[in-house]
Design a protein around this motif. Structure first.
Motif, PDB file in Angstrom:
ATOM      1  N   HIS A  19       0.814  -1.217   0.000  1.00 47.09           N
ATOM      2  CA  HIS A  19       0.000   0.000   0.000  1.00 47.09           C
ATOM      3  C   HIS A  19       0.848   1.268   0.000  1.00 47.09           C
ATOM      4  CE1 HIS A  19      -3.928  -1.801   0.179  1.00 47.09           C
ATOM      5  NE2 HIS A  19      -3.498  -2.620   1.109  1.00 47.09           N
ATOM      6  N   GLU A  20       2.120   1.145   0.345  1.00 49.80           N
ATOM      7  CA  GLU A  20       3.015   2.299   0.369  1.00 49.80           C
ATOM      8  C   GLU A  20       3.662   2.571  -0.985  1.00 49.80           C
ATOM      9  OE1 GLU A  20       3.091   4.164   3.035  1.00 49.80           O
ATOM     10  OE2 GLU A  20       1.917   2.757   4.233  1.00 49.80           O
ATOM     11  N   LEU A  21       3.540   1.635  -1.925  1.00 52.72           N
ATOM     12  CA  LEU A  21       4.177   1.790  -3.235  1.00 52.72           C
ATOM     13  C   LEU A  21       3.307   2.629  -4.161  1.00 52.72           C
ATOM     14  CD1 LEU A  21       5.492  -1.849  -3.834  1.00 52.72           C
ATOM     15  CD2 LEU A  21       6.641   0.075  -2.724  1.00 52.72           C
ATOM     16  N   ALA A  22       3.941   3.278  -5.126  1.00 51.43           N
ATOM     17  CA  ALA A  22       3.217   4.128  -6.065  1.00 51.43           C
ATOM     18  C   ALA A  22       2.253   3.320  -6.932  1.00 51.43           C
ATOM     19  CB  ALA A  22       4.205   4.887  -6.949  1.00 51.43           C
ATOM     20  N   HIS A  23       2.635   2.104  -7.273  1.00 49.66           N
ATOM     21  CA  HIS A  23       1.733   1.251  -8.046  1.00 49.66           C
ATOM     22  C   HIS A  23       1.851  -0.182  -7.545  1.00 49.66           C
ATOM     23  CE1 HIS A  23       3.143  -1.589 -11.272  1.00 49.66           C
ATOM     24  NE2 HIS A  23       4.301  -1.138 -10.901  1.00 49.66           N
ATOM     25  N   ARG A  24       0.743  -0.894  -7.609  1.00 49.14           N
ATOM     26  CA  ARG A  24       0.678  -2.251  -7.087  1.00 49.14           C
ATOM     27  C   ARG A  24       1.141  -3.233  -8.166  1.00 49.14           C
ATOM     28  NH1 ARG A  24      -2.911  -3.829  -2.854  1.00 49.14           N
ATOM     29  NH2 ARG A  24      -2.650  -6.045  -2.511  1.00 49.14           N
ATOM     30  N   PRO A  25       2.249  -3.944  -7.925  1.00 46.88           N
ATOM     31  CA  PRO A  25       2.740  -4.895  -8.926  1.00 46.88           C
ATOM     32  C   PRO A  25       1.925  -6.196  -8.898  1.00 46.88           C
ATOM     33  CG  PRO A  25       4.116  -5.006  -6.988  1.00 46.88           C
ATOM     34  CD  PRO A  25       3.121  -3.897  -6.749  1.00 46.88           C
ATOM     35  N   LYS A  26       2.076  -6.967  -9.945  1.00 43.77           N
ATOM     36  CA  LYS A  26       1.498  -8.313  -9.958  1.00 43.77           C
ATOM     37  C   LYS A  26       2.139  -9.088  -8.807  1.00 43.77           C
ATOM     38  CE  LYS A  26       1.225 -12.549 -12.591  1.00 43.77           C
ATOM     39  NZ  LYS A  26       1.633 -13.277 -13.800  1.00 43.77           N
ATOM     40  N   THR A  27       1.329  -9.831  -8.060  1.00 43.54           N
ATOM     41  CA  THR A  27       1.838 -10.630  -6.940  1.00 43.54           C
ATOM     42  C   THR A  27       1.553 -12.098  -7.199  1.00 43.54           C
ATOM     43  OG1 THR A  27       1.490  -8.823  -5.372  1.00 43.54           O
ATOM     44  CG2 THR A  27       1.679 -11.033  -4.452  1.00 43.54           C
ATOM     45  N   VAL A  28       2.584 -12.920  -7.037  1.00 45.61           N
ATOM     46  CA  VAL A  28       2.453 -14.365  -7.160  1.00 45.61           C
ATOM     47  C   VAL A  28       2.800 -14.968  -5.801  1.00 45.61           C
ATOM     48  CG1 VAL A  28       3.354 -16.448  -8.273  1.00 45.61           C
ATOM     49  CG2 VAL A  28       3.059 -14.332  -9.611  1.00 45.61           C
ATOM     50  N   TYR A  29       1.858 -15.739  -5.253  1.00 41.26           N
ATOM     51  CA  TYR A  29       2.103 -16.428  -3.983  1.00 41.26           C
ATOM     52  C   TYR A  29       2.695 -17.792  -4.303  1.00 41.26           C
ATOM     53  CZ  TYR A  29      -0.457 -12.601  -2.021  1.00 41.26           C
ATOM     54  OH  TYR A  29      -0.838 -11.330  -1.658  1.00 41.26           O
ATOM     55  N   GLU A  30       3.897 -18.019  -3.792  1.00 39.08           N
ATOM     56  CA  GLU A  30       4.700 -19.178  -4.183  1.00 39.08           C
ATOM     57  C   GLU A  30       5.030 -20.044  -2.971  1.00 39.08           C
ATOM     58  OE1 GLU A  30       6.340 -21.958  -5.736  1.00 39.08           O
ATOM     59  OE2 GLU A  30       6.047 -20.453  -7.309  1.00 39.08           O
ATOM     60  N   GLU A  31       4.491 -21.258  -2.950  1.00 39.86           N
ATOM     61  CA  GLU A  31       4.728 -22.192  -1.840  1.00 39.86           C
ATOM     62  C   GLU A  31       6.197 -22.544  -1.673  1.00 39.86           C
ATOM     63  OE1 GLU A  31       2.319 -25.682  -2.305  1.00 39.86           O
ATOM     64  OE2 GLU A  31       0.453 -24.557  -2.092  1.00 39.86           O
ATOM     65  N   ARG A  32       6.951 -22.572  -2.765  1.00 44.20           N
ATOM     66  CA  ARG A  32       8.357 -22.985  -2.702  1.00 44.20           C
ATOM     67  C   ARG A  32       9.242 -22.003  -1.944  1.00 44.20           C
ATOM     68  NH1 ARG A  32       9.796 -23.828  -8.798  1.00 44.20           N
ATOM     69  NH2 ARG A  32       8.476 -21.988  -8.893  1.00 44.20           N
ATOM     70  N   LEU A  33       8.761 -20.812  -1.637  1.00 45.43           N
ATOM     71  CA  LEU A  33       9.568 -19.831  -0.904  1.00 45.43           C
ATOM     72  C   LEU A  33       9.624 -20.125   0.584  1.00 45.43           C
ATOM     73  CD1 LEU A  33       8.499 -16.470  -2.587  1.00 45.43           C
ATOM     74  CD2 LEU A  33      10.345 -18.040  -3.226  1.00 45.43           C
ATOM     75  N   TYR A  34       8.654 -20.888   1.086  1.00 41.35           N
ATOM     76  CA  TYR A  34       8.605 -21.192   2.516  1.00 41.35           C
ATOM     77  C   TYR A  34       9.720 -22.170   2.876  1.00 41.35           C
ATOM     78  CZ  TYR A  34       6.873 -22.522   7.093  1.00 41.35           C
ATOM     79  OH  TYR A  34       6.768 -22.753   8.444  1.00 41.35           O
ATOM     80  N   GLU A  35      10.582 -21.769   3.814  1.00 42.50           N
ATOM     81  CA  GLU A  35      11.722 -22.567   4.284  1.00 42.50           C
ATOM     82  C   GLU A  35      12.693 -22.951   3.167  1.00 42.50           C
ATOM     83  OE1 GLU A  35      10.090 -25.838   6.592  1.00 42.50           O
ATOM     84  OE2 GLU A  35       9.893 -24.528   8.335  1.00 42.50           O
ATOM     85  N   ALA A  36      12.780 -22.119   2.137  1.00 41.84           N
ATOM     86  CA  ALA A  36      13.664 -22.412   1.005  1.00 41.84           C
ATOM     87  C   ALA A  36      15.104 -22.027   1.305  1.00 41.84           C
ATOM     88  CB  ALA A  36      13.176 -21.664  -0.230  1.00 41.84           C
ATOM     89  N   SER A  37      16.021 -22.807   0.770  1.00 42.91           N
ATOM     90  CA  SER A  37      17.449 -22.498   0.858  1.00 42.91           C
ATOM     91  C   SER A  37      17.787 -21.453  -0.206  1.00 42.91           C
ATOM     92  CB  SER A  37      18.261 -23.762   0.593  1.00 42.91           C
ATOM     93  OG  SER A  37      18.127 -24.142  -0.777  1.00 42.91           O
TER      94      SER A  37
END
Length: 151
Positions: free
Chosen positions: A50-68
């Protein structure tokens, strides 16, 4: 409740808003956000964006959780080249390790500050590199900025 479902604490909500403002202050327009599916990362991003000038596309990615760091690089290698500026909202120790592994060079005292403060909730590092996302590998980036709420 599992760690994946753990919500953001009140302090985290406050820090997420500040992080969003600090990210906006960099002047870098974000094209794509990759966000872990964990509750607290989703909440962090929903507040910060909400603080950014424009809202980018957001992808929710399961592989980021606990990733090396290596797993995170693999996810980043899949980004289409039309996305120039990407924000990754993930977890430690992977995100701190990723910044360390990618940063072959660092401007000023950014690496020292990052190592001194680590990656507490809402911290971010700004890295740049030349080439396609498919060519992203250890040591190819420049660490140009770092911010943490503990600074």
């Amino acid at each position: 409740m599992s760690d994946h479902e753990r919500p953001l604490a009140d302090r985290g909500r406050m820090e997420a808003a500040v992080a969003g403002r600090k990210l906006a202050d960099t002047g870098i327009p974000v094209d794509l956000a990759l966000c872990s599916t964990a509750t607290r990362t989703r909440e962090t991003w929903k507040i910060a964006v909400h603080e950014l000038a424009h809202r980018p596309k957001t992808v929710y990615e399961e592989r980021l959780y606990e990733a090396s760091p290596g797993e995170l690089i693999s996810v980043l290698n899949e980004i289409p080249d039309d996305a120039q500026n990407v924000v990754l909202i993930g977890h430690n120790p992977g995100v701190h390790g990723l910044a360390e592994v990618l940063a072959g060079r660092a401007e000023g005292d950014t690496r020292t500050r990052m190592n001194d403060h680590g990656f507490p909730a809402a911290a971010f590092a700004v890295l740049t590199f030349d080439g396609s996302w498919k060519s992203l590998e250890p040591g190819v980036a420049d660490l140009i900025d770092y911010w943490a709420p503990t600074e």
